[in-house]
Design an enzyme around this catalytic site. Structure first.
Site, mmCIF file in Angstrom:
data_model
loop_
_atom_site.group_PDB
_atom_site.id
_atom_site.type_symbol
_atom_site.label_atom_id
_atom_site.label_comp_id
_atom_site.label_asym_id
_atom_site.label_seq_id
_atom_site.Cartn_x
_atom_site.Cartn_y
_atom_site.Cartn_z
ATOM 1 N N ASP A 10 0.740 -1.125 -0.018
ATOM 2 C CA ASP A 10 -0.125 -0.107 0.130
ATOM 3 C C ASP A 10 0.838 1.284 0.055
ATOM 4 O O ASP A 10 2.011 0.941 0.361
ATOM 5 C CB ASP A 10 -0.942 -0.122 1.356
ATOM 6 C CG ASP A 10 -1.610 1.012 1.683
ATOM 7 O OD1 ASP A 10 -2.267 1.471 0.703
ATOM 8 O OD2 ASP A 10 -1.641 1.756 2.501
ATOM 9 N N ASP A 12 -0.068 5.190 0.863
ATOM 10 C CA ASP A 12 -0.300 6.009 1.819
ATOM 11 C C ASP A 12 -0.370 5.178 3.247
ATOM 12 O O ASP A 12 -1.433 4.399 3.381
ATOM 13 C CB ASP A 12 -1.800 6.649 1.405
ATOM 14 C CG ASP A 12 -2.177 7.620 2.756
ATOM 15 O OD1 ASP A 12 -1.327 8.298 3.271
ATOM 16 O OD2 ASP A 12 -3.572 7.594 2.838
HETATM 17 P P1 B16 Z 1 -6.640 10.102 -3.799
HETATM 18 P P2 B16 Z 1 -3.790 3.905 -0.333
HETATM 19 C C1 B16 Z 1 -5.496 5.986 -0.519
HETATM 20 O O1 B16 Z 1 -4.158 5.591 -0.690
HETATM 21 C C2 B16 Z 1 -5.794 6.864 1.046
HETATM 22 O O2 B16 Z 1 -5.385 6.103 2.120
HETATM 23 C C3 B16 Z 1 -7.171 7.120 1.024
HETATM 24 O O3 B16 Z 1 -7.081 7.883 2.296
HETATM 25 C C4 B16 Z 1 -7.316 8.114 -0.024
HETATM 26 O O4 B16 Z 1 -8.803 8.439 -0.181
HETATM 27 C C5 B16 Z 1 -7.257 7.118 -1.250
HETATM 28 O O5 B16 Z 1 -5.881 6.816 -1.570
HETATM 29 C C6 B16 Z 1 -7.531 8.180 -2.841
HETATM 30 O O6 B16 Z 1 -6.515 9.044 -2.895
HETATM 31 O O7 B16 Z 1 -7.537 11.261 -3.525
HETATM 32 O O8 B16 Z 1 -5.193 10.575 -3.986
HETATM 33 O O9 B16 Z 1 -6.821 9.386 -5.499
HETATM 34 O O10 B16 Z 1 -3.796 3.967 1.413
HETATM 35 O O11 B16 Z 1 -4.622 2.854 -1.034
HETATM 36 O O12 B16 Z 1 -2.321 4.165 -0.815
HETATM 37 MG MG MG Z 2 -2.969 3.060 3.248
#
Ligand code: B16
Ligand code: MG
Length: 212
Positions: A10, A12
């Site tokens: 993952d 984030d």
């Molecule tokens: P974006 P991951 C996710 O990343 C985040 O944890 C989540 O908080 C966010 O809403 C989602 O990506 C979408 O992100 O707005 O930049 O497209 O944890 O799956 O790496």
């Molecule tokens: Mg994450």
């Protein structure tokens, strides 16, 4: 661990700490709309897509906005988020993450990203990891977000490995559920306590080196 050839990370919350920037951007939007938002609500957004996150942020106010207005609100949040992302440099990649990735690479594992974020490629580029991974599956390539396994299955297929030969590293409950739904072994990162849904919980990414 036996028969593991690939590791899907993952982004984030595992490779980087952009979750704080998500918080600040959602908070700015919620404040402008006069909607209550705090760290606890932000915790529910981990691994969840942008539009699904907006629904959680709007909560009971969701029905006050049309589909077009919601698209505009999500775009507004993303612009604020991207203004924070602009400050990311390779110096923001922690020593621990850098060391772990390079050790796993030396040991011959295939390495991939499986992220819900549509900003994945920009974040990786700014961290100096734009060319590092063998495959990148992200929010721009999928139709169903975590806890659906689509993003991890896509990463595995890009690597040419079966889910039983790969592990997923996740910080979010939605991500652990996605990994299990895809029949991957799931490793949860949690600094305090155990993640009941994961196969193994580690306190920090560097502990991966000891359990593989
Ligand atoms: P974006 P991951 C996710 O990343 C985040 O944890 C989540 O908080 C966010 O809403 C989602 O990506 C979408 O992100 O707005 O930049 O497209 O944890 O799956 O790496
Ligand atoms: Mg994450």
């Amino acid at each position: 661990m036996n028969n593991i050839y690939a590791i899907i990370f993952d982004l984030d919350g595992v490779i980087c700490s952009t979750d704080q920037y998500h918080y600040l951007a959602w908070k700015a939007l919620a404040d402008r709309l006069g909607i209550y938002f705090d760290e606890e609500i932000n915790g529910q957004l981990r691994g969840v897509s942008r539009m699904e996150s907006l629904e959680i942020v709007l909560g009971k106010h969701s029905s006050d906005y049309s589909a077009e207005e919601k698209m505009a609100l999500a775009a507004e949040k993303n612009e604020i988020y991207k203004s924070y992302l602009a400050s990311i440099t390779p110096g923001d990649l922690s020593k621990e993450v850098r060391m772990t990735l390079h050790t796993l690479r030396q040991r011959g594992y295939l390495l991939a990203i499986g992220s819900s974020s549509k900003n994945t490629k920009q974040i990786l580029t700014q961290l100096g990891l734009g060319q590092f991974f063998d495959a990148i599956a992200d929010g721009t390539m999928i139709t169903k977000s975590k806890p659906d396994p689509e993003v991890f299955l896509l990463a595995a297929s890009m690597l040419g490995v079966s889910p039983e030969n790969a592990i997923v590293i996740e910080d979010a409950e939605s991500g652990i559920r996605a990994a299990k739904a895809g029949r991957f072994r799931a490793i949860g990162i949690k600094s305090d306590g155990n993640d009941p849904d994961s196969d193994i919980t580690i306190k920090s990414l560097k502990n991966l080196i000891d359990i593989l």
